[in-house]
Design a protein around this motif. Structure first.
Motif, PDB file in Angstrom:
ATOM      1  N   LEU A  16       0.828  -1.216   0.000  1.00 51.15           N
ATOM      2  CA  LEU A  16       0.000   0.000   0.000  1.00 51.15           C
ATOM      3  C   LEU A  16       0.854   1.254   0.000  1.00 51.15           C
ATOM      4  CD1 LEU A  16      -2.901  -1.001   2.383  1.00 51.15           C
ATOM      5  CD2 LEU A  16      -3.015  -0.575  -0.083  1.00 51.15           C
ATOM      6  N   LYS A  17       1.952   1.236   0.745  1.00 59.61           N
ATOM      7  CA  LYS A  17       2.846   2.398   0.751  1.00 59.61           C
ATOM      8  C   LYS A  17       3.424   2.626  -0.641  1.00 59.61           C
ATOM      9  CE  LYS A  17       6.720   4.499   3.115  1.00 59.61           C
ATOM     10  NZ  LYS A  17       7.759   4.360   4.122  1.00 59.61           N
ATOM     11  N   ALA A  21       1.691   5.961  -1.487  1.00 56.04           N
ATOM     12  CA  ALA A  21       2.519   6.992  -0.857  1.00 56.04           C
ATOM     13  C   ALA A  21       3.917   7.102  -1.446  1.00 56.04           C
ATOM     14  CB  ALA A  21       2.605   6.714   0.646  1.00 56.04           C
ATOM     15  N   GLY A  22       4.114   6.570  -2.646  1.00 47.94           N
ATOM     16  CA  GLY A  22       5.407   6.724  -3.307  1.00 47.94           C
ATOM     17  C   GLY A  22       6.532   5.907  -2.694  1.00 47.94           C
ATOM     18  N   GLY A  23       6.189   4.863  -1.954  1.00 49.09           N
ATOM     19  CA  GLY A  23       7.215   4.018  -1.348  1.00 49.09           C
ATOM     20  C   GLY A  23       7.864   3.098  -2.368  1.00 49.09           C
ATOM     21  N   ALA A  38       0.036   2.590  -9.498  1.00 50.72           N
ATOM     22  CA  ALA A  38      -0.070   3.755  -8.604  1.00 50.72           C
ATOM     23  C   ALA A  38      -0.591   4.966  -9.371  1.00 50.72           C
ATOM     24  CB  ALA A  38       1.288   4.058  -7.969  1.00 50.72           C
ATOM     25  N   ASN A  39      -0.112   5.155 -10.597  1.00 49.30           N
ATOM     26  CA  ASN A  39      -0.602   6.267 -11.422  1.00 49.30           C
ATOM     27  C   ASN A  39      -2.077   6.111 -11.742  1.00 49.30           C
ATOM     28  OD1 ASN A  39       1.763   7.775 -11.542  1.00 49.30           O
ATOM     29  ND2 ASN A  39       2.535   6.630 -13.296  1.00 49.30           N
ATOM     30  N   HIS A  75      -0.401  12.516   1.719  1.00 49.36           N
ATOM     31  CA  HIS A  75      -1.556  12.223   2.584  1.00 49.36           C
ATOM     32  C   HIS A  75      -2.352  11.065   1.965  1.00 49.36           C
ATOM     33  CE1 HIS A  75      -0.642  16.509   3.229  1.00 49.36           C
ATOM     34  NE2 HIS A  75      -1.007  16.273   4.479  1.00 49.36           N
ATOM     35  N   PRO A  76      -1.817   9.851   1.991  1.00 52.19           N
ATOM     36  CA  PRO A  76      -2.521   8.742   1.354  1.00 52.19           C
ATOM     37  C   PRO A  76      -3.914   8.525   1.949  1.00 52.19           C
ATOM     38  CG  PRO A  76      -0.324   8.079   2.055  1.00 52.19           C
ATOM     39  CD  PRO A  76      -0.569   9.440   2.619  1.00 52.19           C
TER      40      PRO A  76
END
Length: 114
Positions: A16-17, A21-23, A38-39, A75-76
């Protein structure tokens, strides 16, 4: 020692990160595929936020997508926040940053919920 359930929860949190959240991509996942997904997720969230808050989309114009991406990455969204509240939080973030003026009239109630 951690249980299988705890290990799975940890792996899910890593995924999920990476998606929201760009992890970094967790071990065993293709980083390029995760970036694409993600995009897709951020674009979907952005379209929904623009639908729920047309005032923000109109005020920001072409800047809406980039600012929403910045907000969503830092701020996911979680399952604890409804989509309208998330869009309102994005609006409050924009007001705090000076990107849009404080709303009046129809959309002013959301600032009180911040």
């Amino acid at each position: 020692m951690t249980s299988p359930r705890e290990r799975l929860a940890g792996r899910q949190a890593e995924l999920l990160k990476a998606l929201l959240a760009g992890g970094d991509a967790p071990a065993g996942f293709d980083a390029d595929r995760l970036r694409v997904e993600a995009n897709v997720l951020r674009n979907k969230q952005s379209r929904l936020a623009a639908y729920l808050r047309p005032d923000l989309a109109e005020a920001l114009g072409d800047r809406f997508a980039a600012l929403f991406r910045e907000y969503a990455t830092s701020h996911p969204k979680t399952d604890a926040i409804r989509s309208r509240a998330y869009a309102d939080a994005f609006g409050a973030w924009l007001v705090d940053r000076g990107e849009v003026p404080k709303p009046r009239g129809r959309f002013s109630n959301w600032l009180r919920r911040k």
